[in-house]
Design a protein around this motif. Structure first.
Motif, PDB file in Angstrom:
ATOM      1  N   ASP A 406       0.634  -1.052  -0.076  1.00 39.35           N
ATOM      2  CA  ASP A 406      -0.070  -0.052   0.045  1.00 39.35           C
ATOM      3  C   ASP A 406       0.918   1.241   0.101  1.00 39.35           C
ATOM      4  N   GLU A 407       2.065   1.179  -0.352  1.00 39.71           N
ATOM      5  CA  GLU A 407       2.917   2.411  -0.568  1.00 39.71           C
ATOM      6  C   GLU A 407       3.073   2.621  -1.858  1.00 39.71           C
ATOM      7  N   PRO A 408       2.900   3.859  -2.404  1.00 40.18           N
ATOM      8  CA  PRO A 408       3.370   4.455  -3.868  1.00 40.18           C
ATOM      9  C   PRO A 408       4.620   4.235  -3.966  1.00 40.18           C
ATOM     10  N   CYS A 444      14.627  -7.305  -5.360  1.00 36.86           N
ATOM     11  CA  CYS A 444      14.558  -6.070  -5.141  1.00 36.86           C
ATOM     12  C   CYS A 444      13.583  -5.738  -4.462  1.00 36.86           C
ATOM     13  N   GLU A 445      12.262  -6.509  -4.468  1.00 34.05           N
ATOM     14  CA  GLU A 445      11.208  -6.397  -3.570  1.00 34.05           C
ATOM     15  C   GLU A 445      11.315  -6.780  -2.101  1.00 34.05           C
ATOM     16  N   ASN A 450      12.093  -4.528   3.381  1.00 29.35           N
ATOM     17  CA  ASN A 450      13.072  -4.754   4.529  1.00 29.35           C
ATOM     18  C   ASN A 450      13.262  -3.131   4.822  1.00 29.35           C
ATOM     19  N   LEU A 451      13.812  -2.519   3.967  1.00 29.76           N
ATOM     20  CA  LEU A 451      14.222  -0.970   4.227  1.00 29.76           C
ATOM     21  C   LEU A 451      13.071  -0.372   4.645  1.00 29.76           C
ATOM     22  N   MET A 452      11.831  -0.537   4.343  1.00 30.40           N
ATOM     23  CA  MET A 452      10.682   0.284   4.713  1.00 30.40           C
ATOM     24  C   MET A 452      10.237  -0.220   6.231  1.00 30.40           C
ATOM     25  N   ALA A 453      10.387  -1.518   6.130  1.00 33.06           N
ATOM     26  CA  ALA A 453      10.134  -1.914   7.611  1.00 33.06           C
ATOM     27  C   ALA A 453      11.087  -1.275   8.763  1.00 33.06           C
ATOM     28  N   ASP A 458       4.685  -0.464   7.988  1.00 36.32           N
ATOM     29  CA  ASP A 458       4.015  -1.557   8.006  1.00 36.32           C
ATOM     30  C   ASP A 458       4.159  -2.118   6.787  1.00 36.32           C
ATOM     31  N   THR A 459       4.741  -3.424   6.505  1.00 31.66           N
ATOM     32  CA  THR A 459       4.866  -3.882   5.051  1.00 31.66           C
ATOM     33  C   THR A 459       3.933  -5.455   5.114  1.00 31.66           C
ATOM     34  N   ALA A 460       3.323  -5.486   6.086  1.00 34.49           N
ATOM     35  CA  ALA A 460       2.528  -6.827   6.224  1.00 34.49           C
ATOM     36  C   ALA A 460       1.869  -6.967   4.982  1.00 34.49           C
ATOM     37  N   PRO A 461       1.889  -7.968   4.298  1.00 38.14           N
ATOM     38  CA  PRO A 461       1.157  -8.434   3.081  1.00 38.14           C
ATOM     39  C   PRO A 461      -0.384  -8.107   3.403  1.00 38.14           C
ATOM     40  N   SER A 462      -0.928  -7.669   2.374  1.00 40.06           N
ATOM     41  CA  SER A 462      -2.778  -7.556   2.526  1.00 40.06           C
ATOM     42  C   SER A 462      -3.315  -8.504   1.736  1.00 40.06           C
ATOM     43  N   GLY A 463      -4.799  -8.699   2.140  1.00 42.77           N
ATOM     44  CA  GLY A 463      -5.440  -9.603   1.476  1.00 42.77           C
ATOM     45  C   GLY A 463      -6.085 -10.568   2.313  1.00 42.77           C
TER      46      GLY A 463
END
Length: 534
Positions: A406-408, A444-445, A450-453, A458-463
């Motif tokens: 959810d991060e642009p 890369c992803e 990891n850098l965002m965390a 919050d980098t928890a996967p959505s769904g």
């Protein structure tokens, strides 16, 4: 008496030749038509100069008949007045509000509108890299390279759910056209934008491309369309293939909606089967779903700039510039819902070095969504990515927009001097100090997450959260960029579950044969990411 008909007949013949060559639309809204009309008058005056001179200077021994000369000049003078008045009355100076309304812009929700994309749908090539790959592939086709070349009509489309660039071949020269025209152009190039695979798609025997800009005489695409739609103002001709791989030319038909010459828009498209020549005109609303591009990027960006700068009138756009916005220096294409969307950033007109948001514009329907998300300009993101690999001398492609957690996010490919993609980069738009580099998109992803965390995002996967339990049949650990990931399988199930060790230390107590209960989310790439473990 016969001599009197020579110059008028010659004039008609030259006019006919000019029309056949230049192919202007017979439309008063076309500047091209007005220029052609002026050219016709000039040609007529040149051809008939001696007849006009004799009539004015020597008839009845009058040395100069000023009245007749003035009458002769009435027509071009009247045309000039109409043309200048039409341009003035069609200009944004007088019709700012009308120009502002050319485009309807809706405010979108980034997380809802742009879902996390499957990596198999992310285009990693730009047009220049695609062209180089196609040229190399063509060079290996010994049976064709002597007769044909790769054309410059590269067009990005969605084909069977994947972004590809397609382009037809063209004849090597006039002699090769003459010797091959009976069978037509036998193939087109298909460049997969996600894998860098290049395919030369050969058409069935007798089904070659016979209508294209590379043909001559009646089969030339522009002449073929012009003689069947003499008043249509053709803005662009894009090469596309339908879902069955049949090649078509999509000819966008332009219209003027403000005065005589202003408010350029698209009213429809003429679809020409490149093999059979069958053609059909469609209004914009009725263009078939498989067609990806009717509106070109330049027109969409121009209309958004009108919308962004003329909200408070023309004078404000030039002097006060209150609330004026404009698009940034470049654009790219994004595949969403089987359509191709033009992406570009939006910045203030005062030369701000950051974006205030971005827009997505549908190339088939002109639907436009604005997302108010401030952050780095695309050019700045490209510089940041290049700075991370400056020792390698790689250059960055213009970014595309992705949704990661959810991060642009800007996604860029990094190319070497030969134009080949070597690495990938992700740059957070809002926190543009977060720059990740990887040898693959997946790597890369992971680095990016990891850098965002580590930056508190919050980098928890959505769904949808799913559950699974059973006995562990496989358990392996992998270290990637200093982070340990465990991958396990459960007896009786085919899924491979991914667990990041630092987030779920309980996995360290597990081994093959242990019982396990998982909660997980399936990403767009099909990866089962574990969110809870016991």
């Amino acid at each position: 008496m016969k001599r009197k008909w020579i110059t008028p007949l010659l004039t008609l013949v030259v006019w006919a030749g000019m029309y056949y060559y230049y192919l202007p639309p017979l439309n008063l809204h076309s500047n091209e038509s007005w220029a052609f009309l002026v050219a016709m008058i000039v040609v007529a005056l040149v051809i008939n100069f001696w007849s006009i001179a004799k009539g004015l200077l020597f008839r009845r021994e009058v040395t100069w008949d000023g009245k007749k000369l003035r009458r002769l000049l009435y027509l071009p003078a009247a045309l000039l007045v109409v043309y200048l008045a039409g341009n003035l009355l069609s200009s944004s100076i007088l019709r700012a509000s009308a120009y502002c309304q050319l485009l309807t812009v809706q405010t979108g929700n980034f997380a809802e509108d742009i879902h996390e994309v499957n990596y198999s749908q992310i285009p990693i090539l730009d047009s220049d890299s695609a062209a180089r790959l196609a040229e190399r592939e063509m060079g290996s086709m010994v049976d064709m390279v002597s007769q044909y070349e790769v054309s410059e009509y590269y067009n990005q489309i969605n084909l069977n759910g994947k972004p590809v660039r397609v382009t037809p071949l063209e004849y090597g020269d006039l002699i090769k056209w003459f010797t091959n025209r009976s069978t037509g152009i036998p193939a087109y190039m298909n460049i997969d934008m996600t894998t860098q695979d290049v395919e030369l798609v050969k058409l069935a025997e007798g089904q070659g491309i016979k209508y294209s800009p590379f043909e001559h005489f009646g089969r030339n695409l522009y002449r073929y369309v012009r003689f069947r739609y003499p008043t249509a103002m053709i803005r662009s001709s894009n090469f596309e293939v339908d879902d069955n791989g049949v090649p078509y030319w999509i000819c966008a038909v332009e219209t003027k909606t403000i005065g005589l010459f202003g408010g350029t828009d698209i009213k429809g498209a003429i679809l020409v089967n490149a093999v059979t020549g069958e053609h059909q005109y469609y209004d914009v609303a009725d263009v078939p779903q498989w067609v990806d591009k009717v509106y070109d990027a330049a027109l969409l960006i121009e209309q958004y700039d009108y919308y962004g700068t003329l909200q408070n009138g023309w004078l404000n756009s030039k002097f006060g510039q209150k609330g004026c916005l404009q698009t940034t220096e470049g654009y790219n294409y994004i595949a969403l819902d089987d359509d191709v969307w033009v992406y570009t950033g939006v910045t203030s007109i005062g030369g701000d070095e950051s974006n205030v948001g971005f827009v997505l514009m549908n190339s088939r329907t002109k639907e436009t969504n604005y997302y108010q998300i401030s952050g780095a300009k695309e050019i700045s993101a490209m510089a940041s990515a290049e700075g991370e690999v400056q020792h390698l001398g790689y250059t960055a492609t213009f970014p595309i927009l992705l949704n990661i957690a959810d991060e642009p996010t800007y996604f860029l490919s990094l190319k070497d001097a030969a134009g080949l993609v070597k690495k990938y980069a992700m740059v957070n738009i809002q926190k543009y100090h977060i720059v990740a580099i990887g040898d693959s998109v997946a790597e890369c992803e992971k680095v990016y997450r990891n850098l965002m965390a580590s930056s508190g995002i919050d980098t928890a996967p959505s769904g949808e959260v799913l559950t699974a339990e059973g006995t562990i049949s496989l358990l392996k650990d992998i270290v990637s960029d200093g982070n340990t990931f465990y991958y396990l399988m459960i007896e009786g199930r085919e899924e491979l579950f991914e667990i990041e060790a630092k987030n779920h230390l309980e996995v360290l107590k597990k081994q093959t044969g242990s019982s396990v209960k998982l909660e997980y989310v399936v990403s767009a790439e099909g990866v089962c990411t574990v969110t809870a473990l016991s």
